[in-house]
Every structure is written in C-alpha cells, then in structure tokens.
Design a protein around this motif. Structure first.
Motif, PDB file in Angstrom:
ATOM      1  N   LEU A 260       0.800  -1.227   0.000  1.00  0.00           N
ATOM      2  CA  LEU A 260       0.000   0.000   0.000  1.00  0.00           C
ATOM      3  C   LEU A 260       0.834   1.279   0.000  1.00  0.00           C
ATOM      4  N   ASN A 261       2.155   1.153   0.011  1.00  0.00           N
ATOM      5  CA  ASN A 261       3.043   2.318  -0.004  1.00  0.00           C
ATOM      6  C   ASN A 261       2.644   3.322   1.081  1.00  0.00           C
ATOM      7  N   PRO A 262       2.578   2.897   2.346  1.00  0.00           N
ATOM      8  CA  PRO A 262       2.071   3.785   3.400  1.00  0.00           C
ATOM      9  C   PRO A 262       2.935   5.007   3.658  1.00  0.00           C
ATOM     10  N   HIS A 263       4.230   4.928   3.325  1.00  0.00           N
ATOM     11  CA  HIS A 263       5.104   6.078   3.525  1.00  0.00           C
ATOM     12  C   HIS A 263       5.012   7.094   2.391  1.00  0.00           C
ATOM     13  N   GLY A 264       4.565   6.638   1.222  1.00  0.00           N
ATOM     14  CA  GLY A 264       4.550   7.531   0.063  1.00  0.00           C
ATOM     15  C   GLY A 264       3.180   8.023  -0.355  1.00  0.00           C
ATOM     16  N   ASP A 265       2.124   7.270  -0.038  1.00  0.00           N
ATOM     17  CA  ASP A 265       0.763   7.665  -0.431  1.00  0.00           C
ATOM     18  C   ASP A 265       0.156   8.467   0.713  1.00  0.00           C
ATOM     19  N   HIS A 266       0.244   9.783   0.614  1.00  0.00           N
ATOM     20  CA  HIS A 266      -0.178  10.650   1.712  1.00  0.00           C
ATOM     21  C   HIS A 266      -1.688  10.744   1.867  1.00  0.00           C
ATOM     22  N   SER A 267      -2.434  10.242   0.904  1.00  0.00           N
ATOM     23  CA  SER A 267      -3.892  10.283   1.016  1.00  0.00           C
ATOM     24  C   SER A 267      -4.475   8.974   1.526  1.00  0.00           C
ATOM     25  N   LEU A 268      -3.629   7.962   1.712  1.00  0.00           N
ATOM     26  CA  LEU A 268      -4.111   6.623   2.017  1.00  0.00           C
ATOM     27  C   LEU A 268      -4.914   6.578   3.314  1.00  0.00           C
ATOM     28  N   ILE A 269      -4.360   7.114   4.402  1.00  0.00           N
ATOM     29  CA  ILE A 269      -5.043   7.038   5.696  1.00  0.00           C
ATOM     30  C   ILE A 269      -6.403   7.716   5.626  1.00  0.00           C
ATOM     31  N   GLU A 270      -6.456   8.867   4.980  1.00  0.00           N
ATOM     32  CA  GLU A 270      -7.728   9.581   4.881  1.00  0.00           C
ATOM     33  C   GLU A 270      -8.759   8.775   4.101  1.00  0.00           C
ATOM     34  N   ARG A 271      -8.344   8.126   3.041  1.00  0.00           N
ATOM     35  CA  ARG A 271      -9.272   7.314   2.250  1.00  0.00           C
ATOM     36  C   ARG A 271      -9.789   6.132   3.063  1.00  0.00           C
ATOM     37  N   LEU A 272      -8.903   5.506   3.818  1.00  0.00           N
ATOM     38  CA  LEU A 272      -9.313   4.369   4.641  1.00  0.00           C
ATOM     39  C   LEU A 272     -10.296   4.805   5.718  1.00  0.00           C
ATOM     40  N   GLU A 273     -10.043   5.953   6.326  1.00  0.00           N
ATOM     41  CA  GLU A 273     -10.940   6.464   7.363  1.00  0.00           C
ATOM     42  C   GLU A 273     -12.298   6.843   6.782  1.00  0.00           C
ATOM     43  N   ARG A 274     -12.260   7.502   5.636  1.00  0.00           N
ATOM     44  CA  ARG A 274     -13.509   7.969   5.028  1.00  0.00           C
ATOM     45  C   ARG A 274     -14.436   6.804   4.709  1.00  0.00           C
ATOM     46  N   GLN A 275     -13.855   5.685   4.256  1.00  0.00           N
ATOM     47  CA  GLN A 275     -14.672   4.518   3.902  1.00  0.00           C
ATOM     48  C   GLN A 275     -14.829   3.536   5.059  1.00  0.00           C
ATOM     49  N   ARG A 276     -14.171   3.842   6.201  1.00  0.00           N
ATOM     50  CA  ARG A 276     -14.231   2.968   7.383  1.00  0.00           C
ATOM     51  C   ARG A 276     -13.724   1.570   7.049  1.00  0.00           C
ATOM     52  N   LEU A 277     -12.560   1.524   6.405  1.00  0.00           N
ATOM     53  CA  LEU A 277     -11.976   0.262   5.955  1.00  0.00           C
ATOM     54  C   LEU A 277     -10.881  -0.215   6.901  1.00  0.00           C
ATOM     55  N   SER A 278     -10.608  -1.505   6.857  1.00  0.00           N
ATOM     56  CA  SER A 278      -9.422  -2.068   7.487  1.00  0.00           C
ATOM     57  C   SER A 278      -8.393  -2.304   6.384  1.00  0.00           C
ATOM     58  N   ALA A 279      -7.117  -2.153   6.710  1.00  0.00           N
ATOM     59  CA  ALA A 279      -6.082  -2.311   5.685  1.00  0.00           C
ATOM     60  C   ALA A 279      -4.797  -2.822   6.302  1.00  0.00           C
ATOM     61  N   VAL A 280      -4.174  -3.774   5.629  1.00  0.00           N
ATOM     62  CA  VAL A 280      -2.873  -4.319   6.037  1.00  0.00           C
ATOM     63  C   VAL A 280      -1.856  -3.975   4.960  1.00  0.00           C
ATOM     64  N   ALA A 281      -0.817  -3.224   5.346  1.00  0.00           N
ATOM     65  CA  ALA A 281       0.273  -2.874   4.435  1.00  0.00           C
ATOM     66  C   ALA A 281       1.362  -3.928   4.570  1.00  0.00           C
ATOM     67  N   LEU A 282       1.564  -4.703   3.530  1.00  0.00           N
ATOM     68  CA  LEU A 282       2.482  -5.833   3.605  1.00  0.00           C
ATOM     69  C   LEU A 282       3.940  -5.400   3.765  1.00  0.00           C
ATOM     70  N   GLU A 283       4.245  -4.139   3.420  1.00  0.00           N
ATOM     71  CA  GLU A 283       5.607  -3.634   3.637  1.00  0.00           C
ATOM     72  C   GLU A 283       5.966  -3.595   5.118  1.00  0.00           C
ATOM     73  N   LEU A 284       4.949  -3.510   5.975  1.00  0.00           N
ATOM     74  CA  LEU A 284       5.174  -3.342   7.405  1.00  0.00           C
ATOM     75  C   LEU A 284       5.034  -4.645   8.185  1.00  0.00           C
ATOM     76  N   LEU A 285       4.855  -5.751   7.474  1.00  0.00           N
ATOM     77  CA  LEU A 285       4.717  -7.047   8.131  1.00  0.00           C
ATOM     78  C   LEU A 285       5.973  -7.325   8.956  1.00  0.00           C
ATOM     79  N   PRO A 286       5.822  -7.728  10.218  1.00  0.00           N
ATOM     80  CA  PRO A 286       7.022  -7.969  11.042  1.00  0.00           C
ATOM     81  C   PRO A 286       7.791  -9.188  10.569  1.00  0.00           C
TER      82      PRO A 286
END
Length: 396
Positions: free
Chosen positions: A109-135
């Motif tokens: 999901l490119n969480p560090h580069g897509d600056h609109s991502l969090i807002e889009r997820l909140e607006r739609q009330r979605l859950s999201a897993v960014a695989l780049e951040l998997l431990p």
C-alpha cells in the motif's frame, strides 16, 4: 462465506496479480468465494479460463456487475492500492470508495509515500494491512512479500547488468587468450543482495559484498563471495525487527571511503541498501562514480527511495561519463509470472491466518498484525504515517 475480490492492477508498469489459479484453489478450500476481474492475470501469464477452472467467479471491470462485486466484497487482494496517485482511473463503481465499511484491503500500500491513504481508509471505514510493514517474525515467514519480491529483484538486477556490460561475466579460455571474469560489487547483503551474489557467481563473476552488519560475512562467504568489512565505529546502524536502521553521516562517509578502492576495480556495482520509510543512503557519490572505468555498469535497486547512486533515475538508464547507471524501480514486475506466484502465496498464507472457524477475524493486538494493520474499521492505528499530523515522520 468470505468474499474475496481480486482486481486488475492499474498502476503504470504493474504487471503482477494478487492471486493465481493455485491460490484461488487454496482459498476456495478455506471456504472463500473468489471474485476476479477479467484479464487480471493476463499480463502475468494466467488466463481467465485457468482461474475459472480453479473456482474463481469472473466479472467485468466496469458497469453494474463491478459495482455489485466491490460493494459486497469482504476482502480485496491487491498488489498496489486501487486508485492510488498515478493509477489509471478506476471504472465506475470500483475502487476503495466502492467498498462497504469494515471491508479489508491487503497489499503493498506504499504507506510512507501515499499521503492520502489514511484519509481514504478512514472515510470509507476500511481495514487495511500494508504488507511492507509485516514484522519479520517466524510466524510471518510464509507471508514475507518483501523477501519474495526482493529475491526476484536481485536476480534480475544481475541479468540487466550482464546485458549492459561491455564484457563477459565468466572467465573464458579461448584460442585468442584467456578472458578474465567480471568483477562485481554488491552493496547490501539483504535478500536482494544475496540473490544478486548467487546469480553473479552462477554466471562466473568474482563478487565482493559490502554490508553494515559484520554478521553478514558468513552468508556472503557461503555463496563464494568476499566480504568487505564495514567501518569499525560505535555508531554502526545494525538492524531492528529484521530491517536495517538508518546510518549516520559519519558512518556513511567512512563506508564510502572503504568502498572507493573496490569501486575502482569493479565492472558492475549493484546497490540494494534501503531503510523502510527513509530515503535510501547515498553510497556512491558523483565523485565516486568517476572511480569506475568507462563501460562499467551500476544497477540501483533503491532508486524508488531516492537511490544509492548519484544520478540514478527511476526506470531509466543514464550515461555518466561512460558509466551506465540503471535505475531499477520495479524489477519484480519484469518477471510477472513467478513474481505473482510468490506474491499470491504470501497473501494466501496471511489471509489463511486471519480466517478462524470460517470467519475473518482481525486482532489488532496480535504481534503479526500490530505493526502492519494501518486501520481497523476506519480507525487509524499508525498515526506516525499520517503526514498532516505527524509531519511525515515514520517509525524507526
């Protein structure tokens, strides 16, 4: 029944797909219904017919049918975020805005580069897993997308270098005399770097490897390469949670000085050093490029984070005083069939871990999900990734 939707990727240059016929069968065996957009796997070498035989239900990517599928999906498996900046426009009724509240998105999901991502997820009330951040823990090994794709990148980087180089890789004995093997320097002994070492060695090159971690010596030497010792400074960066930490300016300068004589002997340099959420460290300055002989090749795998080599440009080959600098931004997409096969298996393993007694269950406190669950039913869990509130700072 859990309804899983797999869209066609619309990011320019993205040829991978998030499910294959193999993983469709696997998910069907766990009681999931799999809805796949027609031609989603075409660029990866997977025909619609193969998906249908595996049990997927195919749908058109636009029109009422697409709108209905997106609105009813419980899970979306994607390579990159649907509708992210720079993506081909989604068809009407598709994309994140078409998902129902509490649906789950899994992908890079490119969480560090897509600056609109969090807002889009909140607006739609979605859950999201960014695989780049998997431990990088034992439970997550079968789900480690970064490693599976980095393996491909390291392999392909060597092939790109060999194709651009003005000489052979192996030593050859000919009637006209002996041709000496190419000399390759690999910067970074992570997954991509080690695969680059193994591939270069298979092609007959002599290989040296630089890494900030002295412990990498054993892996490097086991592949038949020579290890370049890192600077002996107290501020050596090391790693946290399986990922490299950012090096300080003093350490980087000391590392450049150690690299200089090795670059002067090299025919090929492959750079792989990246730090999650941070600009890539500049390991080869413009001045250091002058140490390389004319005809030498540099392949920069970190170009997407700014690059390890001065002058590298994403998805472009640049001539710098006779040295070819290749910015290799998304090499896994250049081998889409195997890249998709590995990626899809990673996703299937993760989704299977989230399915319990036939239901999708997200536990934010689970060590597997805690670092990579960006939002849970629209509630942001990674405020450090919200640029407006965190100044675009990221976790170490």
């Amino acid at each position: 029944m859990i309804r899983v939707l797999v869209p066609r990727e619309r990011q320019p240059g993205e040829t991978r797909v998030a499910a294959t016929p193999e993983t469709v069968k696997r998910l069907r065996g766990r009681g999931c219904a799999v809805w796949l957009e027609r031609q989603a796997g075409l660029r990866s070498g997977y025909a619609d017919e193969a998906y249908a035989e595996a049990g997927a239900e195919l749908f058109q990517g636009e029109g009422p049918e697409a709108a209905e599928r997106w609105a009813e999906a419980d899970v979306v498996l994607a390579v990159q975020t649907p509708g992210a900046p720079g993506t081909e426009a989604e068809a009407g009724g598709s994309g994140l805005e078409a998902l129902r509240p509490e649906a789950l998105l899994l992908g890079l999901l490119n969480p560090h580069g897509d600056h609109s991502l969090i807002e889009r997820l909140e607006r739609q009330r979605l859950s999201a897993v960014a695989l780049e951040l998997l431990p990088r823990i034992s439970r997550a090994q079968a789900m480690d997308v970064l490693s599976s794709q980095a393996n491909i990148a390291g392999y392909k980087a060597v092939l790109l270098a060999a194709a651009a180089l003005d000489r052979f890789f192996p030593m050859l004995m000919t009637a006209a005399g002996t041709v000496q093997p190419a000399r390759v320097v690999v910067l970074g002994a992570g997954v991509a770097g080690l695969q680059a070492v193994a591939t270069a060695r298979r092609l007959g090159a002599l290989v040296k490897v630089s890494d900030v971690r002295p412990a990498a010596r054993e892996q490097v030497e086991s592949l038949g390469a020579r290890f370049i010792e890192p600077p002996r400074l107290e501020e050596a960066p090391g790693e946290v949670g399986g990922y490299a930490r950012e090096a300080g300016a003093v350490f980087l300068e000391a590392q450049r000085q150690l690299l200089a004589p090795h670059l002067a002997e090299a025919d090929v340099v492959i750079t792989t050093a990246q730090v999650p959420g941070r600009p890539a460290p500049l390991l080869i300055t413009r001045e250091m490029l002058g140490l390389l002989r004319p005809g030498a090749v540099v392949v920069d795998l970190a170009v997407g984070q700014g690059g390890n080599c001065a002058g590298s440009r994403s998805d472009a080959s640049v001539d710098v005083d006779g040295v070819t600098v290749i910015g290799a931004g998304n090499l896994p997409a250049s081998l889409p069939q195997h890249a998709s096969a590995l990626y899809a298996r990673n996703l299937a393993a993760l989704l299977e871990a989230l399915i319990q007694e036939g239901e999708l269950r997200l536990d934010p406190e689970d060590p597997l999900l805690d670092p990579c669950l960006l939002s849970h039913a629209g509630v942001c869990r990674r405020e450090d990734l919200r640029p407006a509130r965190a100044g675009q700072e990221v976790a170490a």
